[in-house]
Design an enzyme around this catalytic site. Structure first.
Site, PDB file in Angstrom:
ATOM      1  N   SER A 120      14.184 101.030  21.522  1.00 31.17           N
ATOM      2  CA  SER A 120      15.428 101.087  22.288  1.00 31.17           C
ATOM      3  C   SER A 120      15.319 102.076  23.459  1.00 31.17           C
ATOM      4  CB  SER A 120      16.581 101.430  21.342  1.00 31.17           C
ATOM      5  OG  SER A 120      17.833 101.170  21.949  1.00 31.17           O
ATOM      6  N   ASP A 174      19.927  90.527  19.089  1.00 28.93           N
ATOM      7  CA  ASP A 174      20.185  91.943  19.344  1.00 28.93           C
ATOM      8  C   ASP A 174      21.509  92.112  20.081  1.00 28.93           C
ATOM      9  OD1 ASP A 174      20.168  94.632  20.169  1.00 28.93           O
ATOM     10  OD2 ASP A 174      17.993  94.668  20.307  1.00 28.93           O
ATOM     11  N   HIS A 208      19.317  94.526  16.411  1.00 27.26           N
ATOM     12  CA  HIS A 208      18.774  95.743  17.031  1.00 27.26           C
ATOM     13  C   HIS A 208      18.065  96.536  15.943  1.00 27.26           C
ATOM     14  CE1 HIS A 208      18.387  98.430  20.362  1.00 27.26           C
ATOM     15  NE2 HIS A 208      18.932  99.442  19.712  1.00 27.26           N
TER      16      HIS A 208
END
Length: 228
Positions: A120, A174, A208
């Site tokens: 991320s 995600d 995610h």
């Protein structure tokens, strides 16, 4: 550079011959990814590998109600196209990654035996490092990564890692860093920046997060790009 804040896992056997630097995401810490060292050390191929999991500073994150949490740069709004972005914070953290790489070089690790990765926020920094690091290394890993400060990166970039392998894994479900943003990052780094060995793999149903298939791909990537 001894003040660099990180969770560090030494090699099972000396001397250290390779290094993996893996940068966490928003609200996490280096310890959140330290499991990866234990996982990899089950494989004898990683007996001489040193692991470094940097810790982000605590800052007030605007998009989360100004709540203080570990973050590599501020986030002002949750949007695929935010109207404001923390350019100074991103560049500062990019320099932190550079310093971690230099730390490993100074300790005797061949730059070609260093891999920089992240998840991320950390993945965004890993990708940006691929075009800004002042030394050629072994590879870059982006898990759920995205591209930001593109105009600045075009001005900052060099071609030292233009042929360095990059692995980008992304889930098609995600909700935080959309697959669209993942594809946008790939386009920027391959078309605009000219990275020639950029591989992106999409994992169906993954949010995610990560999944066993992605981790397996990362392990294969690391083993193929380090002198193990």
């Amino acid at each position: 550079m001894s003040g660099l804040n990180a969770v560090r896992v030494g090699p099972l056997r000396q001397p250290a011959k390779q290094a993996l630097i893996f940068v966490h995401g928003l609200g996490d810490s280096g310890s959140g990814w330290s499991f990866f060292a234990e996982f990899l050390q089950r494989d004898p191929a990683f007996a001489h590998t040193r692991f470094v999991f940097p810790n982000a500073p605590i800052m007030n994150v605007a998009a989360n109600g100004n709540y203080p949490m570990p973050s590599w740069f501020n986030i002002y709004e949750w949007s695929d196209n935010p109207s404001k972005f923390d350019v100074p914070g991103f560049v500062n953290s990019l320099n932190v990654v550079k310093n971690f790489v230099q730390e490993q070089i100074d300790s005797g690790i061949d730059p070609q035996n260093i891999v920089v990765g992240g998840f991320s926020q950390g993945a965004a920094l890993a990708l940006a490092s691929a075009v800004t690091l002042p030394v050629k290394i072994g590879g870059f890993i982006s898990l759920s990564g995205f591209s930001r400060i593109n105009a600045q990166l075009v001005e900052m970039k060099n071609n030292l890692n233009i042929d360095t392998p990059v692995f980008h894994g992304h889930g098609d479900q995600d909700p935080v860093i959309s697959l669209k943003l993942g594809y946008s990052a790939k386009e920027f780094y391959t078309v605009v920046c000219g990275l020639r060995k950029y591989t992106m793999k999409v994992y169906p149903g993954m949010a995610h997060s990560t999944c066993p298939e992605e981790i397996d791909a990362v392990v294969r990537f690391i083993k193929s790009n380090l002198n193990l």
